[in-house]
Enzyme design. Structure first.
Site, PDB file in Angstrom:
ATOM      1  N   ASN A  67     -11.192  11.101  -1.662  1.00  0.00           N
ATOM      2  CA  ASN A  67      -9.941  11.020  -0.674  1.00  0.00           C
ATOM      3  C   ASN A  67     -10.694  10.928   0.795  1.00  0.00           C
ATOM      4  OD1 ASN A  67      -7.891  11.533   1.112  1.00  0.00           O
ATOM      5  ND2 ASN A  67      -7.496  13.508   0.620  1.00  0.00           N
TER       6      ASN A  67
ATOM      7  N   LYS B  65      -9.496  10.308   3.458  1.00  0.00           N
ATOM      8  CA  LYS B  65      -8.612  10.828   4.667  1.00  0.00           C
ATOM      9  C   LYS B  65      -8.617   9.746   6.042  1.00  0.00           C
ATOM     10  CE  LYS B  65      -9.191  15.288   3.081  1.00  0.00           C
ATOM     11  NZ  LYS B  65      -9.220  16.886   3.428  1.00  0.00           N
TER      12      LYS B  65
ATOM     13  N   HIS C 187      -0.397  15.431  -0.341  1.00  0.00           N
ATOM     14  CA  HIS C 187      -1.236  16.234  -0.123  1.00  0.00           C
ATOM     15  C   HIS C 187      -1.081  17.063   0.912  1.00  0.00           C
ATOM     16  CE1 HIS C 187      -5.182  17.077   1.748  1.00  0.00           C
ATOM     17  NE2 HIS C 187      -5.862  16.354   0.801  1.00  0.00           N
TER      18      HIS C 187
ATOM     19  N   GLU D 266      -2.061  18.173   3.562  1.00  0.00           N
ATOM     20  CA  GLU D 266      -2.114  17.571   5.224  1.00  0.00           C
ATOM     21  C   GLU D 266      -1.028  16.939   5.380  1.00  0.00           C
ATOM     22  OE1 GLU D 266      -5.979  15.965   5.008  1.00  0.00           O
ATOM     23  OE2 GLU D 266      -7.056  18.017   4.648  1.00  0.00           O
TER      24      GLU D 266
ATOM     25  N   GLU E 265      -4.904  21.688  -5.543  1.00  0.00           N
ATOM     26  CA  GLU E 265      -5.645  22.103  -4.365  1.00  0.00           C
ATOM     27  C   GLU E 265      -5.248  23.109  -3.456  1.00  0.00           C
ATOM     28  OE1 GLU E 265      -7.598  18.026  -3.129  1.00  0.00           O
ATOM     29  OE2 GLU E 265      -5.862  18.206  -2.124  1.00  0.00           O
TER      30      GLU E 265
ATOM     31  N   GLY F  96     -11.573  21.613   2.665  1.00  0.00           N
ATOM     32  CA  GLY F  96     -12.408  21.151   4.193  1.00  0.00           C
ATOM     33  C   GLY F  96     -12.900  22.547   4.505  1.00  0.00           C
TER      34      GLY F  96
ATOM     35  N   SER G  52     -13.054  21.436  -1.269  1.00  0.00           N
ATOM     36  CA  SER G  52     -14.722  21.848  -1.090  1.00  0.00           C
ATOM     37  C   SER G  52     -15.342  21.810  -2.470  1.00  0.00           C
ATOM     38  CB  SER G  52     -14.791  23.478  -0.400  1.00  0.00           C
ATOM     39  OG  SER G  52     -14.317  23.055   0.737  1.00  0.00           O
TER      40      SER G  52
HETATM   41  P1  PGA Z   1     -12.442  18.556   0.525  1.00  0.00           P
HETATM   42  O1  PGA Z   1     -10.955  17.835   0.622  1.00  0.00           O
HETATM   43  O2  PGA Z   1     -13.207  18.249  -0.720  1.00  0.00           O
HETATM   44  O3  PGA Z   1     -13.022  18.074   1.956  1.00  0.00           O
HETATM   45  O4  PGA Z   1     -12.359  20.123   0.632  1.00  0.00           O
HETATM   46  C1  PGA Z   1     -10.313  17.886  -0.647  1.00  0.00           C
HETATM   47  C2  PGA Z   1      -8.961  17.251  -0.334  1.00  0.00           C
HETATM   48  O5  PGA Z   1      -8.356  17.415   0.919  1.00  0.00           O
HETATM   49  O6  PGA Z   1      -8.344  16.393  -0.988  1.00  0.00           O
END
Ligand code: PGA
Length: 256
Positions: A13, A15, A99, A101, A171, A177, A217
């Site tokens: 992903n 982003k 997601h 976000e 998640e 992140g 992560s």
């Molecule tokens: P990350 O993001 O691996 O940077 O923690 C995962 C995601 O948001 O899908």
């Protein structure tokens, strides 16, 4: 992973990262690194504007291209939005839906997630449905309640046949992140509960064939242990999908 019943899927992903030119460069770097991968499907969910370049660059490789969002209507006065049909028309195969976000910054709800899942499936796209709890919810011991709610509402009106196309990504919001990963036990417990919820709605056979990813992560170091868990069938990877080397190491771990 349990490859007897379901596919392993590693999805990146990106982003809001990478221009079309940068997308091309990364995919060109990634292709030779994953040329021999056999046991895992590979997806890159790129920004909308990178899609044509990414599809062209990935042609002839194992990499499928996905989007990070979709609108739930087929067409109409929705300035700035993109429909599932438009994505499918470009050759997009997957789309991330719900997601955290998007839920946090763009006010998506379980209900809009459900509408998006319906429209993605209608257009022939495979939805990657994201679910996850906040730190507060985990501390209050309501993680499994929260996840069940998200899963059930996301699947409203979805048939057992359509479920075959659905991927879930667990998640935990506090792990995205942050560099803080859920432990293997925590991640597997929730993925196992997602499957139990699917079993209640669709029966054991349908539930055991659904791919459930972990995201938050995930990196080259922790991927192997997470993927060794019975109910974790892949990963949704943010930060570590932005470098070909890091991402290919996670794919290698999934290809064992
Ligand atoms: P990350 O993001 O691996 O940077 O923690 C995962 C995601 O948001 O899908």
């Amino acid at each position: 992973m349990n490859r007897r019943y379901r596919k392993t899927v590693i999805a990146g992903n990106w982003k809001m990262n990478k221009t079309a030119a940068e997308a091309r460069t990364l995919i060109d770097e990634l292709k030779p690194l994953i040329a021999k991968v056999k046991w895992c499907d590979i997806v890159l969910c790129v920004p909308f504007v990178d899609i044509p370049a990414a599809i062209k660059a990935a042609k002839g490789s194992k990499i499928a291209i996905g989007a990070q969002n979709v609108h739930f209507e087929k067409s109409g006065a929705y300035t700035g939005e993109i429909s599932a049909e438009m994505l499918a028309g470009l050759g997009v195969k997957y789309v991330i839906i719900g997601h955290s976000e998007r839920r946090q910054f763009f006010l998506e709800t379980d209900d809009t997630v459900n509408k998006k899942v319906v429209s993605a499936l209608e257009a022939g796209l495979r939805p990657i449905i994201c679910v996850g709890e906040s730190l507060e919810q985990r501390d209050q011991n309501v993680t499994l309640d929260q996840i069940r709610l998200q899963v059930k509402i996301a699947l409203k009106g979805i048939s057992a046949k359509e479920l075959k196309k659905v991927i879930f990504a667990y998640e935990p919001i506090w792990a995205i992140g942050t560099g803080r990963t859920a432990t293997c036990e925590q991640a597997n417990e929730v993925c196992d509960n997602i499957r139990a919820c699917l079993r209640e709605i669709y029966g054991a056979r349908a539930a055991r064939s659904v791919t459930i990813q972990y995201g938050g992560s995930m990196n080259a170091k922790n991927a192997k242990d997470l993927l060794a868990q019975e109910d974790i069938d892949g990963g949704l990877i943010g930060g570590a999908s932005l470098k070909a080397n890091d991402f290919s190491q996670i794919i290698d771990a999934a290809n064992q």
